[in-house]
Scaffold this motif. Structure first.
Motif: not given
Length: 183
Positions: A147-156
């Motif tokens: 994610n563009c925020d290092v404290h998050k991720y994107v899940q599909c």
């Protein structure tokens, strides 16, 4: 940060107690489907999956049920309702060694040991138009992205839905290992 749409497992059990689930604390997308009647709970989207600690049940907005994998090396935490670092299942049998277990090769290989990654390591994604890696998947069979925020991720999801997920407190996403890690 606590997501207001996330509920603890005890709250889910309390809410489901009157719905003929018994003392079960796990779900699936068939006879124990929490995404539709009679087990549906408003604003609850994530549930522990029966028989697996590395996958979980995710409900869609329209009541669809999806089995989702945790990132590699993580297990589903039913208390926080997120994938987290796996807990050790046994005590190590010996103290760590002070010396390396193998010597470096005397003859380096002429060719690389791994192919370059399909996407640049500095790419980041979110669920907005133009930055959504899920529909279609940027990389086949890859469901987790930076994610563009290092404290998050994107899940599909398998259906191409995009979800931005917070890493547990004090951790940040490491795309190289596809998990949240300590900084």
């Amino acid at each position: 940060d606590i997501n207001p749409n996330m509920h603890s497992l005890s709250a889910i059990r309390t809410n489901l107690r009157r719905r003929e689930l018994g003392d079960s604390s796990c779900f699936d997308c068939s006879d124990k489907n929490p995404c539709g009647p009679p087990l549906f709970t408003t604003d609850v989207y994530y549930y522990p999956r029966c028989g697996s600690v590395t996958t979980f049940v995710q409900c869609g907005d329209a009541g669809e049920c999806h089995i989702q994998p945790c990132p590699p090396g993580q297990h589903w935490d039913p208390d926080t309702l997120v994938c987290g670092l796996a807990q050790p299942t046994h005590t190590p049998s010996a103290a760590p060694s002070d010396s390396p277990s193998a010597s470096p090769s005397a003859h380096p290989s002429a060719s690389p040991s791994a192919a370059p990654s399909a996407s640049p390591s500095n790419s980041c994604f979110d669920c907005t138009d133009g930055r959504n890696p899920c529909d279609p998947l940027v990389e086949p069979n890859k469901y987790y992205y930076s994610n563009c925020d290092v404290h998050k991720y994107v899940q599909c999801s398998d259906a191409g839905r995009c979800y931005e997920v917070d890493c547990p407190a004090n951790l940040q996403w490491d795309d190289a290992v596809r998990t949240c890690v300590s900084v």
